[in-house]
Design a protein around this motif. Structure first.
Motif, PDB file in Angstrom:
ATOM      1  N   PHE A   1       0.810  -1.219   0.000  1.00  0.00           N
ATOM      2  CA  PHE A   1       0.000   0.000   0.000  1.00  0.00           C
ATOM      3  C   PHE A   1       0.844   1.271   0.000  1.00  0.00           C
ATOM      4  CE2 PHE A   1      -3.165  -2.979   1.856  1.00  0.00           C
ATOM      5  CZ  PHE A   1      -4.172  -2.775   0.928  1.00  0.00           C
ATOM      6  N   CYS A   2       2.132   1.144   0.192  1.00  0.00           N
ATOM      7  CA  CYS A   2       2.985   2.329   0.324  1.00  0.00           C
ATOM      8  C   CYS A   2       2.980   3.172  -0.958  1.00  0.00           C
ATOM      9  CB  CYS A   2       4.403   1.893   0.666  1.00  0.00           C
ATOM     10  SG  CYS A   2       5.503   3.284   0.984  1.00  0.00           S
TER      11      CYS A   2
ATOM     12  N   PRO B   1      -3.257  -2.196  -5.231  1.00  0.00           N
ATOM     13  CA  PRO B   1      -3.731  -0.818  -5.016  1.00  0.00           C
ATOM     14  C   PRO B   1      -3.019   0.193  -5.905  1.00  0.00           C
ATOM     15  CG  PRO B   1      -2.445  -1.618  -3.135  1.00  0.00           C
ATOM     16  CD  PRO B   1      -2.706  -2.800  -4.004  1.00  0.00           C
ATOM     17  N   LEU B   2      -1.794  -0.101  -6.285  1.00  0.00           N
ATOM     18  CA  LEU B   2      -1.089   0.806  -7.193  1.00  0.00           C
ATOM     19  C   LEU B   2      -1.801   0.868  -8.540  1.00  0.00           C
ATOM     20  CD1 LEU B   2       1.300   2.595  -7.995  1.00  0.00           C
ATOM     21  CD2 LEU B   2       2.554   0.501  -8.596  1.00  0.00           C
ATOM     22  N   PHE B   3      -2.244  -0.267  -9.033  1.00  0.00           N
ATOM     23  CA  PHE B   3      -2.957  -0.297 -10.311  1.00  0.00           C
ATOM     24  C   PHE B   3      -4.231   0.541 -10.230  1.00  0.00           C
ATOM     25  CE2 PHE B   3      -6.137  -2.157 -13.168  1.00  0.00           C
ATOM     26  CZ  PHE B   3      -5.461  -2.082 -14.381  1.00  0.00           C
ATOM     27  N   GLN B   4      -4.982   0.386  -9.155  1.00  0.00           N
ATOM     28  CA  GLN B   4      -6.220   1.146  -9.009  1.00  0.00           C
ATOM     29  C   GLN B   4      -5.942   2.641  -8.846  1.00  0.00           C
ATOM     30  OE1 GLN B   4      -8.465  -0.992  -5.860  1.00  0.00           O
ATOM     31  NE2 GLN B   4      -9.713  -1.809  -7.534  1.00  0.00           N
ATOM     32  N   ARG B   5      -4.864   2.969  -8.165  1.00  0.00           N
ATOM     33  CA  ARG B   5      -4.510   4.381  -7.994  1.00  0.00           C
ATOM     34  C   ARG B   5      -4.145   5.019  -9.335  1.00  0.00           C
ATOM     35  NH1 ARG B   5      -1.796   3.528  -3.513  1.00  0.00           N
ATOM     36  NH2 ARG B   5       0.308   3.473  -4.407  1.00  0.00           N
ATOM     37  N   VAL B   6      -3.386   4.300 -10.129  1.00  0.00           N
ATOM     38  CA  VAL B   6      -3.021   4.794 -11.463  1.00  0.00           C
ATOM     39  C   VAL B   6      -4.267   4.912 -12.342  1.00  0.00           C
ATOM     40  CG1 VAL B   6      -1.735   4.261 -13.576  1.00  0.00           C
ATOM     41  CG2 VAL B   6      -0.660   3.922 -11.334  1.00  0.00           C
ATOM     42  N   LEU B   7      -5.156   3.940 -12.209  1.00  0.00           N
ATOM     43  CA  LEU B   7      -6.401   3.942 -12.974  1.00  0.00           C
ATOM     44  C   LEU B   7      -7.222   5.196 -12.666  1.00  0.00           C
ATOM     45  CD1 LEU B   7      -7.923   2.100 -14.973  1.00  0.00           C
ATOM     46  CD2 LEU B   7      -8.976   0.981 -12.997  1.00  0.00           C
TER      47      LEU B   7
ATOM     48  N   ILE C   1     -13.165  11.707 -16.481  1.00  0.00           N
ATOM     49  CA  ILE C   1     -14.086  10.580 -16.357  1.00  0.00           C
ATOM     50  C   ILE C   1     -14.420  10.424 -14.873  1.00  0.00           C
ATOM     51  CG2 ILE C   1     -14.376   8.085 -16.635  1.00  0.00           C
ATOM     52  CD1 ILE C   1     -12.388   8.224 -18.962  1.00  0.00           C
ATOM     53  N   PRO C   2     -15.685  10.555 -14.470  1.00  0.00           N
ATOM     54  CA  PRO C   2     -16.039  10.427 -13.058  1.00  0.00           C
ATOM     55  C   PRO C   2     -15.665   9.049 -12.499  1.00  0.00           C
ATOM     56  CG  PRO C   2     -17.833  11.417 -14.296  1.00  0.00           C
ATOM     57  CD  PRO C   2     -16.831  10.936 -15.307  1.00  0.00           C
ATOM     58  N   VAL C   3     -15.249   9.059 -11.244  1.00  0.00           N
ATOM     59  CA  VAL C   3     -14.767   7.842 -10.581  1.00  0.00           C
ATOM     60  C   VAL C   3     -15.775   7.407  -9.526  1.00  0.00           C
ATOM     61  CG1 VAL C   3     -12.939   6.848  -9.148  1.00  0.00           C
ATOM     62  CG2 VAL C   3     -12.366   8.463 -10.991  1.00  0.00           C
ATOM     63  N   ILE C   4     -16.210   6.136  -9.634  1.00  0.00           N
ATOM     64  CA  ILE C   4     -17.150   5.547  -8.667  1.00  0.00           C
ATOM     65  C   ILE C   4     -16.420   4.462  -7.890  1.00  0.00           C
ATOM     66  CG2 ILE C   4     -19.309   4.290  -8.339  1.00  0.00           C
ATOM     67  CD1 ILE C   4     -20.174   5.341 -11.115  1.00  0.00           C
ATOM     68  N   PHE C   5     -16.440   4.540  -6.569  1.00  0.00           N
ATOM     69  CA  PHE C   5     -15.965   3.452  -5.713  1.00  0.00           C
ATOM     70  C   PHE C   5     -17.175   2.675  -5.213  1.00  0.00           C
ATOM     71  CE2 PHE C   5     -11.668   5.342  -4.096  1.00  0.00           C
ATOM     72  CZ  PHE C   5     -11.172   5.269  -5.399  1.00  0.00           C
ATOM     73  N   ASP C   6     -17.197   1.400  -5.547  1.00  0.00           N
ATOM     74  CA  ASP C   6     -18.240   0.508  -5.021  1.00  0.00           C
ATOM     75  C   ASP C   6     -17.744  -0.037  -3.691  1.00  0.00           C
ATOM     76  OD1 ASP C   6     -19.949  -1.511  -4.349  1.00  0.00           O
ATOM     77  OD2 ASP C   6     -19.856  -2.560  -6.275  1.00  0.00           O
ATOM     78  N   GLU C   7     -18.160   0.624  -2.612  1.00  0.00           N
ATOM     79  CA  GLU C   7     -17.751   0.206  -1.265  1.00  0.00           C
ATOM     80  C   GLU C   7     -18.886  -0.503  -0.527  1.00  0.00           C
ATOM     81  OE1 GLU C   7     -14.719   1.538   1.022  1.00  0.00           O
ATOM     82  OE2 GLU C   7     -14.690   3.592   0.233  1.00  0.00           O
ATOM     83  N   VAL C   8     -19.809  -1.042  -1.285  1.00  0.00           N
ATOM     84  CA  VAL C   8     -20.910  -1.783  -0.660  1.00  0.00           C
ATOM     85  C   VAL C   8     -20.354  -2.903   0.210  1.00  0.00           C
ATOM     86  CG1 VAL C   8     -22.874  -3.296  -1.140  1.00  0.00           C
ATOM     87  CG2 VAL C   8     -22.566  -1.187  -2.447  1.00  0.00           C
ATOM     88  N   PHE C   9     -19.336  -3.591  -0.273  1.00  0.00           N
ATOM     89  CA  PHE C   9     -18.689  -4.657   0.492  1.00  0.00           C
ATOM     90  C   PHE C   9     -17.524  -4.134   1.325  1.00  0.00           C
ATOM     91  CE2 PHE C   9     -15.154  -7.887   0.276  1.00  0.00           C
ATOM     92  CZ  PHE C   9     -15.574  -8.621   1.368  1.00  0.00           C
ATOM     93  N   THR C  10     -16.707  -3.272   0.754  1.00  0.00           N
ATOM     94  CA  THR C  10     -15.440  -2.912   1.392  1.00  0.00           C
ATOM     95  C   THR C  10     -15.546  -1.814   2.437  1.00  0.00           C
ATOM     96  OG1 THR C  10     -14.922  -1.282  -0.335  1.00  0.00           O
ATOM     97  CG2 THR C  10     -14.179  -3.550  -0.711  1.00  0.00           C
TER      98      THR C  10
ATOM     99  N   SER D   1     -10.852   3.826   0.460  1.00  0.00           N
ATOM    100  CA  SER D   1     -10.099   4.898  -0.192  1.00  0.00           C
ATOM    101  C   SER D   1      -8.876   5.288   0.635  1.00  0.00           C
ATOM    102  CB  SER D   1     -10.989   6.122  -0.429  1.00  0.00           C
ATOM    103  OG  SER D   1     -11.439   6.655   0.805  1.00  0.00           O
ATOM    104  N   GLU D   2      -8.954   5.067   1.956  1.00  0.00           N
ATOM    105  CA  GLU D   2      -7.801   5.348   2.814  1.00  0.00           C
ATOM    106  C   GLU D   2      -6.640   4.421   2.483  1.00  0.00           C
ATOM    107  OE1 GLU D   2      -8.980   5.621   7.034  1.00  0.00           O
ATOM    108  OE2 GLU D   2     -11.038   5.685   6.289  1.00  0.00           O
ATOM    109  N   LEU D   3      -6.938   3.191   2.111  1.00  0.00           N
ATOM    110  CA  LEU D   3      -5.887   2.250   1.725  1.00  0.00           C
ATOM    111  C   LEU D   3      -5.316   2.603   0.358  1.00  0.00           C
ATOM    112  CD1 LEU D   3      -7.545  -1.118   2.842  1.00  0.00           C
ATOM    113  CD2 LEU D   3      -5.722   0.125   4.012  1.00  0.00           C
ATOM    114  N   LEU D   4      -6.208   3.013  -0.561  1.00  0.00           N
ATOM    115  CA  LEU D   4      -5.756   3.340  -1.910  1.00  0.00           C
ATOM    116  C   LEU D   4      -4.952   4.636  -1.951  1.00  0.00           C
ATOM    117  CD1 LEU D   4      -8.666   2.540  -4.394  1.00  0.00           C
ATOM    118  CD2 LEU D   4      -6.579   1.254  -3.950  1.00  0.00           C
ATOM    119  N   GLY D   5      -5.292   5.562  -1.091  1.00  0.00           N
ATOM    120  CA  GLY D   5      -4.619   6.846  -1.124  1.00  0.00           C
ATOM    121  C   GLY D   5      -5.142   7.764  -2.204  1.00  0.00           C
ATOM    122  N   CYS D   6      -6.390   7.565  -2.614  1.00  0.00           N
ATOM    123  CA  CYS D   6      -7.022   8.464  -3.585  1.00  0.00           C
ATOM    124  C   CYS D   6      -8.520   8.474  -3.324  1.00  0.00           C
ATOM    125  CB  CYS D   6      -6.719   8.021  -5.017  1.00  0.00           C
ATOM    126  SG  CYS D   6      -7.242   6.344  -5.421  1.00  0.00           S
ATOM    127  N   LEU D   7      -9.202   9.468  -3.884  1.00  0.00           N
ATOM    128  CA  LEU D   7     -10.611   9.693  -3.583  1.00  0.00           C
ATOM    129  C   LEU D   7     -11.465   9.563  -4.836  1.00  0.00           C
ATOM    130  CD1 LEU D   7     -10.175  12.810  -1.279  1.00  0.00           C
ATOM    131  CD2 LEU D   7     -10.694  10.464  -0.546  1.00  0.00           C
TER     132      LEU D   7
END
Length: 824
Positions: free
Chosen positions: A553-554, A606-612, A621-630, A641-647
């Motif tokens: 996650f760093c 998480p690096l891949f998702q952060r770059v994405l 492009i608007p960004v949606i986080f599906d945190e229904v589970f997480t 989002s705290e783990l990813l380091g992006c919002l």
């Protein structure tokens, strides 16, 4: 012989922090609660015991009376009262010989001269003798000298007793009690509490909560005095609020007709019985009173027998009826044998209480809910009661009120907590809905509107469409994703078993779906697994192996060669897609941050998702986080989002948001997204909702759960300085699991520990039955309710679950997988 049996069962047992006894159900067992102190609980216990032992024939042959907590000892001993008085109440009509035993297991050091224990007395009666000997066993579990509430006595006399010890000892007595009858006739068990329903136990826990894991059917001894109607109804509703079944109400007649009012108010839901006035003369031995009351105790016995018989009959029918009447989700009924249907009687904290019949013995067995009731559950037993109380208050105050153009306190308070927590520093609006899938569809509508405005598809103040027929808006998503079962949400996920023609004939997959790199633990090492598209790229060993998840996650990885490869690939894919068609636009990024749940419990790099996210930001492009589970501590932090380091621009929450007790969802978004729907025309508003939007019960539950999870005084797992959960899964066990030859990968994060078994072909994947025998062993022999995702077994707990409980369950899983050898 009876003395030897009692002595054999008296020693202290090893007490665990979790309640793990299977309680026998064949013998009728009832808890005796009082509406207050001094209402006659012990007289009712004695009268019922005498009525049972007076019965002709062999049944019942034994009455076990248990007094878990006794103060004022030995001058006051309720077990001693039954031991001394019940035999005399049996005269002159009783004919069978009786052996009565009195036993006290733990006595406060303040009791100067503890009575001899156990005591035994034999009684014979005139008349035609019966061949079956009857037994009365009276046992006190813990006794203190001072006649005060148990919590005060425990504090003053230096004999503190933890709740787990009280429960474990009581459970042991109930289990061991099955041996007392020697198979001769039926046995009855009575557990008499101390004081009133809400009187504290030795630790300060209310007794209605202390004994809740047993959920014994209850006899409520009401109050016949002035004011007794109020105290009796308060006690009754307190028990109902905690999920007890009140089988009968019995009270003394004080010439105030309390019983008549109670019977009318309770509308015959519960038998209400009235006893003659109790003599006030302390020298009265109560023999005449018990003789006069015998018919009432006979009616009480009959009511309890009927209750017990009806309960057992219903439990025994539930497997068959469920197979005939119900249609279970995500279940092939042909693969569910009748005897594998789990009949759940109740839940307390992390465990089900499941009805089982094994070797012709009926029992209630606690089962750790390793599915966290399908990923929603968060409460420990304390929060469960708090949620029930707050939801009851909301239902009584609001019922249900419609939401458009209206406001109520639970919805406002919940929104404030969401925006101050998971939405802190980025979100300003909350849109309520009923479940995760609906929250996703709302999020897609929001994102598409925002994209359309930002890219000139909608123009003017009325947001008119420039060329509607030539526009197709699609999503950027990840292979293996899952965003819900409604038709629109399914369109936003990659092809899978959930989207096949069998399940969704309309599915077309409206998006660009990228296969992401994943991270897992194997052979004690955090390993990066790369998809086919990146295999040719050059990554150093340091980019593919990590000593810990903290390294994964760093954010220093943002300047790594892996980040460059990810960026090039994502940018290339988006560019190629935009060039392939002038009509199709990637109008939203939607992804489950960090963990893909239903897709197999995969941890995405998480690096891949952060770059994405960054690549989409560059393209508006608007960004949606599906945190229904997480969301809400599922992964050890309040928002992934705290783990990813992006919002995100939009995020969806459900499941744990209410503690898992009632459905509610929220789509949280920025002000810029909200403004995309503003105009002077109603037609540009977000025309989406349901009749129960922002229902008060759900919002109240969410308020309680959100506050409970983030408060270190109620959530002992919270590392407050960093606002994250302490590690719940034992690192040594996790690493040992990852090193087993039959394990492909392990993912351990927050409240989740997932293990993928090595399997190939039809043994792998969602439809796999590869682990079927293993699942059966865990359910039936290890008391863990596991429901796998094909060959992926996972354990899930709540944010408040004690670490030692997690370790206990993981140890069982490790032992089973170590010896797992599937038979085909």
């Amino acid at each position: 012989m009876l003395r030897r049996l009692l002595l054999c069962h008296a020693p202290r047992r090893h007490y665990s922090s979790s309640f793990s006894f299977a309680l026998p159900l064949y013998s009728p067992t009832f808890a005796v609660f009082g509406a207050n102190t001094g209402v006659g609980k012990t007289l009712v216990s004695a009268g019922l015991a005498a009525s049972l032992l007076r019965s002709a024939g062999a049944s019942p042959s034994t009455v076990l009376y248990l007094k878990p907590l006794q103060t004022g000892f030995p001058a006051d001993s309720d077990a001693g009262f039954l031991f001394r008085r019940v035999p005399s109440f049996l005269r002159p009509s009783h004919a069978a010989p009786l052996i009565a035993t009195l036993d006290t297991l733990s006595v406060s050091p303040s009791v100067e001269t503890p009575p001899r224990s156990p005591e035994e007395a034999a009684f014979s009666y005139d008349g035609e003798g019966e061949v079956v000997r009857k037994q009365l066993v009276c046992r006190t579990l813990y006794a203190w000298r001072e006649a005060v509430s148990p919590h005060l006595a425990a504090e003053r006399e230096g004999m503190a007793v933890e709740d787990a010890h009280v429960r474990s000892r009581l459970a042991a007595c109930l289990v061991d009690g099955e041996n007392l009858g020697n198979g001769e006739g039926e046995m009855w068990k009575l557990v008499e509490t101390a004081g009133g329903v809400a009187s504290p136990g030795p630790s300060g826990t209310l007794q209605c909560d202390l004994y809740r894991p047993f959920r014994l059917p209850t006899i409520l001894v009401g109050d016949g005095r002035l004011g007794g109607i109020s105290s009796t109804l308060s006690a009754y509703e307190t028990l109902l609020l905690r999920g007890y079944d009140v089988s009968a109400v019995i009270l003394e007649d004080r010439c105030l007709s309390n019983d008549k009012f109670l019977l009318s108010y309770l509308r015959n839901r519960v038998p209400v019985l009235v006893l003659p006035p109790i003599p006030e003369d302390p020298s009265d031995d109560l023999t005449d009173w018990f003789s006069e009351s015998s018919s009432v105790f006979g009616l009480l016995k009959d009511a309890l027998q009927s209750f017990h018989f009806t309960r057992i009959q219903r439990l025994n029918s539930m497997q068959r009826k469920s197979k005939n009447l119900l249609w279970w989700p995500f279940t092939q009924h042909n693969l569910v044998p009748l005897d594998s249907v789990t009949v759940i009687d109740s839940r307390c904290g992390e465990s089900f209480s499941a009805y089982k019949v094994k070797d012709n013995k009926m029992m209630m067995t606690p089962q750790f809910d390793a599915c966290a009731s399908w990923w929603t559950q968060g409460p420990d037993s304390n929060l469960q009661i708090e949620l029930a109380r707050d939801m009851g208050y909301a239902a009584a105050r609001y019922g249900h009120v419609m939401f458009p153009e209206n406001a109520h306190e639970p919805a406002l308070r919940c929104a404030e907590l969401l925006l101050g927590g998971v939405g802190k520093d980025w979100a300003s609006r909350v849109y309520y809905s009923d479940n995760g899938s609906t929250a996703i569809e709302i999020a897609l509508k929001m994102a598409f509107r925002k994209f359309s405005l930002d890219h000139g598809i909608l123009v003017g103040s009325d947001k008119s469409i420039s060329n509607e027929r030539n526009i197709q808006l699609k999503v950027l998503a990840l292979a293996g994703s899952y965003h819900g079962d409604t038709l629109g949400a399914m369109e936003a996920q990659a092809p899978s078993a959930y989207t096949s023609f069998l399940q969704q004939p309309w599915y077309s997959g409206r998006g660009l779906f990228l296969t992401p790199p994943t991270v897992f633990i194997k052979n004690e090492t955090c390993t990066l697994s790369l998809p086919q598209w990146i295999q040719h790229g050059h990554l150093s060993p340091g980019d593919k192996c990590f000593l810990s998840l903290a390294e994964v996650f760093c954010k220093t990885r943002d300047s790594s060669s892996a980040a460059d490869l990810y960026s090039i690939y994502i940018s290339q894919q988006l560019s190629e897609y935009s060039l392939s068609s002038n009509r199709e636009h990637i109008a939203a990024l939607i992804m489950e941050p960090v963990i893909q749940g239903a897709g197999g419990m995969h941890m995405i790099d998480p690096l891949f998702q952060r770059v994405l996210v960054q690549e989409c930001r560059n393209r508006k492009i608007p960004v949606i986080f599906d945190e229904v589970f997480t969301g809400f501590w599922r992964l050890g932090v309040e928002s992934a989002s705290e783990l990813l380091g992006c919002l995100p621009d939009i995020a969806c929450y459900a499941k744990l948001m209410t503690g898992g007790i009632i459905p509610l969802a929220a789509t949280v978004t920025t002000e810029a997204v909200f403004e995309a729907f503003e105009s002077d025309s109603k037609l540009t508003a977000l025309l989406h909702g349901h009749s129960y939007t922002a229902h008060a019960m759900g919002c109240s539950a969410a308020v309680k759960a959100i506050q409970w999870f983030r408060d270190p005084s109620t959530n002992s797992n919270l590392y407050f300085d960093q606002m994250k959960l302490n590690e719940l899964w034992d690192d040594t066990l996790v690493n040992q699991l990852s090193s087993l030859p039959n394990v492909r990968r392990v993912v351990s994060l927050g409240t989740l520990c997932a293990i993928e078994l090595k399997a190939d072909g039809s043994d792998a994947g969602y439809a796999s039955l590869y682990a079927r025998s293993l699942i059966q062993q865990l359910r039936e022999e290890d008391a863990i309710y596991v429901r796998p995702l094909g060959n992926v077994i996972y354990l899930m707990c709540g944010p408040c679950t004690a670490r030692d409980i997690c370790t206990e369950q993981l140890s069982k899983v490790y032992r089973r997988i170590s010896s797992f050898n599937p038979v085909h």
